[in-house]
Scaffold this active site. Structure first.
Site, PDB file in Angstrom:
ATOM      1  N   HIS A   1      -8.934  -0.655   2.227  1.00 37.16           N
ATOM      2  CA  HIS A   1      -8.553  -2.065   2.375  1.00 37.16           C
ATOM      3  C   HIS A   1      -9.787  -2.954   2.331  1.00 37.16           C
ATOM      4  O   HIS A   1      -9.679  -4.154   2.557  1.00 37.16           O
ATOM      5  CB  HIS A   1      -7.873  -2.300   3.729  1.00 37.16           C
ATOM      6  CG  HIS A   1      -6.512  -1.696   3.872  1.00 37.16           C
ATOM      7  ND1 HIS A   1      -5.512  -1.867   2.947  1.00 37.16           N
ATOM      8  CD2 HIS A   1      -5.964  -0.947   4.856  1.00 37.16           C
ATOM      9  CE1 HIS A   1      -4.421  -1.236   3.361  1.00 37.16           C
ATOM     10  NE2 HIS A   1      -4.677  -0.670   4.516  1.00 37.16           N
TER      11      HIS A   1
ATOM     12  N   ARG B   1      10.035  -2.070   6.283  1.00 39.65           N
ATOM     13  CA  ARG B   1      10.769  -3.126   6.991  1.00 39.65           C
ATOM     14  C   ARG B   1      11.846  -3.658   6.066  1.00 39.65           C
ATOM     15  O   ARG B   1      12.951  -3.162   6.056  1.00 39.65           O
ATOM     16  CB  ARG B   1       9.785  -4.219   7.456  1.00 39.65           C
ATOM     17  CG  ARG B   1      10.364  -5.179   8.500  1.00 39.65           C
ATOM     18  CD  ARG B   1       9.361  -6.254   8.881  1.00 39.65           C
ATOM     19  NE  ARG B   1       9.024  -7.096   7.748  1.00 39.65           N
ATOM     20  CZ  ARG B   1       9.633  -8.249   7.440  1.00 39.65           C
ATOM     21  NH1 ARG B   1      10.608  -8.684   8.209  1.00 39.65           N
ATOM     22  NH2 ARG B   1       9.265  -8.963   6.394  1.00 39.65           N
ATOM     23  N   LYS B   2      11.513  -4.623   5.209  1.00 34.76           N
ATOM     24  CA  LYS B   2      12.534  -5.172   4.291  1.00 34.76           C
ATOM     25  C   LYS B   2      12.275  -4.780   2.845  1.00 34.76           C
ATOM     26  O   LYS B   2      13.207  -4.640   2.071  1.00 34.76           O
ATOM     27  CB  LYS B   2      12.580  -6.686   4.409  1.00 34.76           C
ATOM     28  CG  LYS B   2      13.208  -7.169   5.699  1.00 34.76           C
ATOM     29  CD  LYS B   2      13.748  -8.559   5.511  1.00 34.76           C
ATOM     30  CE  LYS B   2      14.750  -8.898   6.587  1.00 34.76           C
ATOM     31  NZ  LYS B   2      15.142 -10.292   6.509  1.00 34.76           N
TER      32      LYS B   2
ATOM     33  N   SER C   1       4.888 -10.009   7.004  1.00 32.95           N
ATOM     34  CA  SER C   1       4.892  -8.551   7.128  1.00 32.95           C
ATOM     35  C   SER C   1       3.856  -8.105   8.170  1.00 32.95           C
ATOM     36  O   SER C   1       4.122  -7.247   9.022  1.00 32.95           O
ATOM     37  CB  SER C   1       4.588  -7.935   5.760  1.00 32.95           C
ATOM     38  OG  SER C   1       4.686  -6.550   5.801  1.00 32.95           O
TER      39      SER C   1
ATOM     40  N   THR D   1       0.823  -1.215   0.000  1.00 32.80           N
ATOM     41  CA  THR D   1       0.000   0.000   0.000  1.00 32.80           C
ATOM     42  C   THR D   1       0.859   1.269   0.000  1.00 32.80           C
ATOM     43  O   THR D   1       0.636   2.187  -0.800  1.00 32.80           O
ATOM     44  CB  THR D   1      -0.891   0.034   1.270  1.00 32.80           C
ATOM     45  OG1 THR D   1      -1.312  -1.287   1.571  1.00 32.80           O
ATOM     46  CG2 THR D   1      -2.067   0.967   1.109  1.00 32.80           C
TER      47      THR D   1
ATOM     48  N   TYR E   1       2.648  -7.161  -6.302  1.00 30.19           N
ATOM     49  CA  TYR E   1       3.818  -6.557  -5.655  1.00 30.19           C
ATOM     50  C   TYR E   1       5.125  -7.104  -6.248  1.00 30.19           C
ATOM     51  O   TYR E   1       6.019  -6.339  -6.625  1.00 30.19           O
ATOM     52  CB  TYR E   1       3.733  -6.853  -4.153  1.00 30.19           C
ATOM     53  CG  TYR E   1       4.874  -6.364  -3.304  1.00 30.19           C
ATOM     54  CD1 TYR E   1       4.825  -5.100  -2.715  1.00 30.19           C
ATOM     55  CD2 TYR E   1       5.983  -7.173  -3.048  1.00 30.19           C
ATOM     56  CE1 TYR E   1       5.867  -4.661  -1.897  1.00 30.19           C
ATOM     57  CE2 TYR E   1       7.020  -6.738  -2.243  1.00 30.19           C
ATOM     58  CZ  TYR E   1       6.963  -5.477  -1.671  1.00 30.19           C
ATOM     59  OH  TYR E   1       7.989  -5.051  -0.871  1.00 30.19           O
TER      60      TYR E   1
HETATM   61  P1  A3P Z   1       7.851  -6.086   4.510  1.00 28.44           P
HETATM   62  O1  A3P Z   1       7.301  -6.095   5.900  1.00 28.44           O
HETATM   63  O2  A3P Z   1       7.836  -7.462   3.885  1.00 28.44           O
HETATM   64  O3  A3P Z   1       9.177  -5.451   4.408  1.00 28.44           O
HETATM   65  P2  A3P Z   1       1.774  -1.857   3.316  1.00 28.44           P
HETATM   66  O4  A3P Z   1       2.335  -0.637   2.756  1.00 28.44           O
HETATM   67  O5  A3P Z   1       0.644  -2.453   2.536  1.00 28.44           O
HETATM   68  O6  A3P Z   1       1.492  -1.726   4.763  1.00 28.44           O
HETATM   69  O7  A3P Z   1       2.918  -2.981   3.168  1.00 28.44           O
HETATM   70  C1  A3P Z   1       4.124  -2.858   3.876  1.00 28.44           C
HETATM   71  C2  A3P Z   1       5.154  -3.715   3.162  1.00 28.44           C
HETATM   72  O8  A3P Z   1       5.600  -3.053   1.977  1.00 28.44           O
HETATM   73  C3  A3P Z   1       6.365  -3.935   4.021  1.00 28.44           C
HETATM   74  O9  A3P Z   1       6.868  -5.210   3.611  1.00 28.44           O
HETATM   75  C4  A3P Z   1       7.253  -2.789   3.578  1.00 28.44           C
HETATM   76  O10 A3P Z   1       8.603  -2.960   3.897  1.00 28.44           O
HETATM   77  C5  A3P Z   1       7.003  -2.782   2.085  1.00 28.44           C
HETATM   78  N1  A3P Z   1       7.308  -1.494   1.434  1.00 28.44           N
HETATM   79  C6  A3P Z   1       7.093  -0.254   1.913  1.00 28.44           C
HETATM   80  N2  A3P Z   1       7.506   0.663   1.031  1.00 28.44           N
HETATM   81  C7  A3P Z   1       7.980   0.004  -0.034  1.00 28.44           C
HETATM   82  C8  A3P Z   1       8.577   0.405  -1.266  1.00 28.44           C
HETATM   83  N3  A3P Z   1       8.741   1.681  -1.561  1.00 28.44           N
HETATM   84  N4  A3P Z   1       8.949  -0.563  -2.125  1.00 28.44           N
HETATM   85  C9  A3P Z   1       8.797  -1.870  -1.841  1.00 28.44           C
HETATM   86  N5  A3P Z   1       8.253  -2.302  -0.681  1.00 28.44           N
HETATM   87  C10 A3P Z   1       7.853  -1.402   0.211  1.00 28.44           C
END
Ligand code: A3P
Length: 302
Positions: free
Chosen positions: A110, A268-269, A140, A51, A198
């Protein structure tokens, strides 16, 4: 009742999905009071499916000519400050902020497709839906929940959390039903719903950034392409860039009673396949079997 672990209790079963009561109240208020505009762009995701990234990408794409990119609002604001979550704004009585956003608005939700109000489903506004490998969503979501709750000991064991996830007893219900709801509709109306994954965006970000721009009605011109603007937008929204901005290192985004969500929790990652370090073979296989079973009639593949 299968237990749900995490914030935003209590949970209720609504239209077949486990939802925080607070979110159902927001969805019901939306149904009554939200009026879409034909130019609205909705980003819909199951939580933890990308997101934050797509909020940044859509917002940056749409506003790319309004600012020099090194002074873009995303350099000083978390993507969640640029794109509001509809049901949360309605649930907390702040829906007026939605009304004052100039067109074209970028809004996020969502909620499952079957809960969307007719003002969204039956109008010309467009939806970008992003999904992610459920095993990575689970991992995640676990880390995100641990951060919000202030420690794993305040939730459950990872195994219990996993079990809830597999049963769809998790905020916004079963990830499989969520994905399928939008997938089926995107097959029926591809001009209305852009269905993205993704992992695919991660693999080919420039290609997807162009596809996104085209879908939301502001394709890159030849001049922009030759000047490398697509690559610059991708870079502006990249995980490393966003994670390392001062604004995304701390600070409270959503106050939730005693629990606070920090800007930093959304980074996070940012990788595909982290589940391999968290799930046993048996756990992974159970999710794969559910995915295969649920998707088998749909033509959708992991
Ligand atoms: P991980 O916990 O696997 O690292 P959301 O935005 O739907 O809450 O999802 C969060 C997830 O997207 C996390 O995954 C986060 O690290 C990752 N995320 C956030 N920003 C991102 C970016 N610019 N590019 C790729 N992944 C990203």
């Amino acid at each position: 009742i299968t237990p749900h672990f995490g914030p935003m209790q209590p949970f209720i079963l609504y239209k077949g999905a486990w939802m925080a009561k607070f979110i159902v109240q927001g969805a019901l208020a939306m149904e009554q009071r939200f009026k879409s505009r034909p130019t609205d762009l909705f980003l819909v995701t199951f939580p933890k499916s990308g997101t934050t990234w797509l909020k940044a990408l859509i917002f940056a794409t749409l506003t790319r000519t309004s600012y020099p990119l090194d002074q873009h609002p995303l350099c000083t604001h978390n993507p969640h400050q640029c794109v509001p979550v509809l049901e949360s704004e309605f649930a907390t009585g702040r829906s007026q902020i939605i009304e004052v956003i100039p067109s074209p608005r970028v809004l996020n939700s969502h909620i499952p497709y079957s809960f969307l109000p007719q003002t969204i489903t039956d109008s010309d506004c467009r939806i970008v839906y992003v999904w992610r490998n459920p095993k990575d969503v689970l991992v995640s979501l676990w880390y995100f929940t641990v951060k919000i709750m202030g420690g794993a000991d305040k939730i459950a064991t990872f195994e219990q959390f996993y079990d809830s996830f597999c049963q769809g007893a998790i905020g916004f219900g079963s990830i499989w039903s969520h994905v399928l709801g939008y997938w089926e509709e995107s097959k029926r109306r591809p001009e209305k719903i852009l269905f993205l994954k993704y992992e695919n965006i991660l693999q080919e970000p420039v290609k997807h950034a162009k596809q996104l721009a085209h879908f939301i009605g502001c394709p890159y011109s030849e001049a922009e392409e030759s000047q490398g603007v697509v690559e610059q937008i991708v870079e502006l929204c990249s995980f490393q860039k966003l994670k390392n901005l001062d604004v995304n290192k701390g600070g409270i985004l959503f106050p939730m009673g005693d629990l606070n969500i920090s800007h930093s929790y959304f980074f996070r990652k940012g990788e595909a396949g982290d589940w391999k370090s968290h799930l046993t073979q048996e756990m992974a296989e159970r999710i794969d079997t559910i995915t295969e079973e649920k998707f088998k009639e749909s033509g959708l593949k992991l």
